[in-house]
Design a protein around this motif. Structure first.
Motif, PDB file in Angstrom:
ATOM      1  N   PHE A  22      52.462  35.273  36.018  1.00 24.15           N
ATOM      2  CA  PHE A  22      51.127  35.234  35.442  1.00 24.15           C
ATOM      3  C   PHE A  22      50.161  35.646  36.532  1.00 24.15           C
ATOM      4  N   ILE A  23      49.346  36.631  36.272  1.00 20.90           N
ATOM      5  CA  ILE A  23      48.385  37.084  37.268  1.00 20.90           C
ATOM      6  C   ILE A  23      47.132  36.248  37.120  1.00 20.90           C
ATOM      7  N   PRO A  24      46.830  35.422  38.122  1.00 26.58           N
ATOM      8  CA  PRO A  24      45.664  34.549  38.009  1.00 26.58           C
ATOM      9  C   PRO A  24      44.367  35.335  37.967  1.00 26.58           C
ATOM     10  N   GLY A  25      43.387  34.772  37.292  1.00 30.38           N
ATOM     11  CA  GLY A  25      42.062  35.383  37.257  1.00 30.38           C
ATOM     12  C   GLY A  25      41.383  35.247  38.607  1.00 30.38           C
ATOM     13  N   GLY A  26      40.406  36.066  38.829  1.00 27.13           N
ATOM     14  CA  GLY A  26      39.703  36.039  40.110  1.00 27.13           C
ATOM     15  C   GLY A  26      38.771  34.847  40.191  1.00 27.13           C
ATOM     16  N   GLY A  27      37.756  34.990  40.964  1.00 22.95           N
ATOM     17  CA  GLY A  27      36.787  33.911  41.116  1.00 22.95           C
ATOM     18  C   GLY A  27      37.049  33.145  42.391  1.00 22.95           C
ATOM     19  N   SER A  28      36.044  32.514  42.847  1.00 26.79           N
ATOM     20  CA  SER A  28      36.220  31.687  44.039  1.00 26.79           C
ATOM     21  C   SER A  28      35.275  30.508  43.929  1.00 26.79           C
ATOM     22  N   GLY A  30      33.879  26.632  45.974  1.00 21.41           N
ATOM     23  CA  GLY A  30      33.503  26.034  47.258  1.00 21.41           C
ATOM     24  C   GLY A  30      34.706  25.689  48.096  1.00 21.41           C
ATOM     25  N   GLN A  31      35.083  24.441  48.090  1.00 18.47           N
ATOM     26  CA  GLN A  31      36.166  23.946  48.936  1.00 18.47           C
ATOM     27  C   GLN A  31      37.532  24.356  48.375  1.00 18.47           C
ATOM     28  N   LEU A  32      38.426  24.794  49.250  1.00 14.86           N
ATOM     29  CA  LEU A  32      39.769  25.175  48.812  1.00 14.86           C
ATOM     30  C   LEU A  32      40.546  23.943  48.377  1.00 14.86           C
ATOM     31  N   PRO A  33      41.400  24.073  47.361  1.00 17.01           N
ATOM     32  CA  PRO A  33      42.205  22.938  46.928  1.00 17.01           C
ATOM     33  C   PRO A  33      43.319  22.647  47.914  1.00 17.01           C
ATOM     34  N   TYR A  34      43.947  21.506  47.723  1.00 15.48           N
ATOM     35  CA  TYR A  34      45.069  21.106  48.554  1.00 15.48           C
ATOM     36  C   TYR A  34      46.288  21.931  48.180  1.00 15.48           C
ATOM     37  N   PHE A  35      46.788  22.705  49.131  1.00 13.22           N
ATOM     38  CA  PHE A  35      48.063  23.392  48.994  1.00 13.22           C
ATOM     39  C   PHE A  35      49.016  22.666  49.908  1.00 13.22           C
ATOM     40  N   ALA A  43      47.866  33.926  48.299  1.00  8.16           N
ATOM     41  CA  ALA A  43      47.033  33.292  47.273  1.00  8.16           C
ATOM     42  C   ALA A  43      45.847  34.172  46.929  1.00  8.16           C
ATOM     43  N   PRO A  44      45.694  34.483  45.645  1.00  5.84           N
ATOM     44  CA  PRO A  44      44.516  35.243  45.226  1.00  5.84           C
ATOM     45  C   PRO A  44      43.307  34.315  45.206  1.00  5.84           C
ATOM     46  N   GLY A  45      42.184  34.830  44.773  1.00  9.97           N
ATOM     47  CA  GLY A  45      40.997  33.989  44.687  1.00  9.97           C
ATOM     48  C   GLY A  45      41.267  32.775  43.820  1.00  9.97           C
ATOM     49  N   PRO A 142      53.854  17.536  38.073  1.00 10.43           N
ATOM     50  CA  PRO A 142      53.007  18.609  37.553  1.00 10.43           C
ATOM     51  C   PRO A 142      52.323  18.184  36.260  1.00 10.43           C
ATOM     52  N   ALA A 143      51.031  18.489  36.159  1.00 10.95           N
ATOM     53  CA  ALA A 143      50.267  18.087  34.983  1.00 10.95           C
ATOM     54  C   ALA A 143      49.912  19.268  34.084  1.00 10.95           C
ATOM     55  N   VAL A 144      49.543  20.407  34.698  1.00  8.72           N
ATOM     56  CA  VAL A 144      49.064  21.528  33.886  1.00  8.72           C
ATOM     57  C   VAL A 144      49.179  22.824  34.694  1.00  8.72           C
ATOM     58  N   ASN A 145      49.265  23.940  33.986  1.00 11.85           N
ATOM     59  CA  ASN A 145      49.268  25.263  34.613  1.00 11.85           C
ATOM     60  C   ASN A 145      47.971  25.944  34.183  1.00 11.85           C
ATOM     61  N   LEU A 146      47.088  26.185  35.148  1.00 14.16           N
ATOM     62  CA  LEU A 146      45.809  26.828  34.871  1.00 14.16           C
ATOM     63  C   LEU A 146      45.616  28.021  35.794  1.00 14.16           C
ATOM     64  N   PHE A 147      45.227  29.131  35.227  1.00  9.95           N
ATOM     65  CA  PHE A 147      44.906  30.328  36.001  1.00  9.95           C
ATOM     66  C   PHE A 147      46.053  30.765  36.910  1.00  9.95           C
ATOM     67  N   GLY A 148      47.289  30.434  36.539  1.00 14.46           N
ATOM     68  CA  GLY A 148      48.438  30.807  37.357  1.00 14.46           C
ATOM     69  C   GLY A 148      48.740  29.832  38.478  1.00 14.46           C
ATOM     70  N   PHE A 149      48.162  28.650  38.427  1.00 12.38           N
ATOM     71  CA  PHE A 149      48.415  27.607  39.412  1.00 12.38           C
ATOM     72  C   PHE A 149      48.947  26.377  38.698  1.00 12.38           C
ATOM     73  N   VAL A 150      49.982  25.746  39.265  1.00  8.69           N
ATOM     74  CA  VAL A 150      50.485  24.483  38.745  1.00  8.69           C
ATOM     75  C   VAL A 150      49.714  23.384  39.459  1.00  8.69           C
TER      76      VAL A 150
END
Length: 173
Positions: A22-28, A30-35, A43-45, A142-150
């Motif tokens: 799944f190709i995640p949508g762009g956008g950015s 403020g603070q980066l999430p915990y990876f 990681a894309p935007g 895992p709770a949800v898959n959004l924008f190509g991120f679990v």
């Protein structure tokens, strides 16, 4: 590597998954999430909805982990984390169930199976899962898959975080 999307609606004791690309949508935001393990280099935007500050609110709409992960998962997680040379072996074998993974860890021998069973089942949400990426293993809820991120909670501290789903090879839950 081919990705096969195979809808799975059962809840067996042992299940595994592989996410379709799944190709995640762009956008950015403020603070980066915990990876866990740091931000992946590919990681894309990251959409603003998935910034670290928004994750607790986002996850509040989904069930929180109940209790500790199964003992077998904790055993495998700790074993692989303490012996990084095991990770490539697990990735090569891609056990189809938690019991196969434990057997492989204890004996070093994989259970023979039909080559057509190589295709892994879909992701199990709202259950503890051992998630294998190209260079690490995570124990997460895992709770949800959004924008190509679990998006989910990571063991041992239930830290909200995300994994890019294209980095995930397979998981056991």
């Amino acid at each position: 590597m081919s990705y096969v999307y195979n809808a799975y609606s059962g809840y067996d004791e042992d299940c595994s998954f592989q996410l379709p690309p799944f190709i995640p949508g762009g956008g950015s935001g403020g603070q980066l999430p915990y990876f866990p393990g740091g931000v992946p280099s590919t990681a894309p935007g990251i959409p603003a909805q998935l910034t670290q500050g928004n994750l607790p609110t986002l996850l509040s709409a989904y069930p929180r982990p109940v209790g500790q992960p199964p003992a077998e998962m904790i055993f495998l997680y700790n074993l692989i984390k303490s012996s990084p040379g095991l990770l490539p072996l697990f990735i090569q074998q891609q056990p189809q169930s938690l019991s196969q993974a434990v057997q492989f860890a204890q004996s070093g021998v994989a259970t023979p199976r039909n080559p057509e069973q190589r295709v892994l089942q879909n992701f199990c949400y709202n259950r503890w899962s051992l998630v294998f990426t190209y260079n690490d293993v995570y124990l997460m809820w895992p709770a949800v898959n959004l924008f190509g991120f679990v998006v989910g909670y990571f063991y041992p501290f239930l830290t909200p975080g995300i994994l890019l789903n294209t980095q995930i090879l397979f998981a056991l839950c």
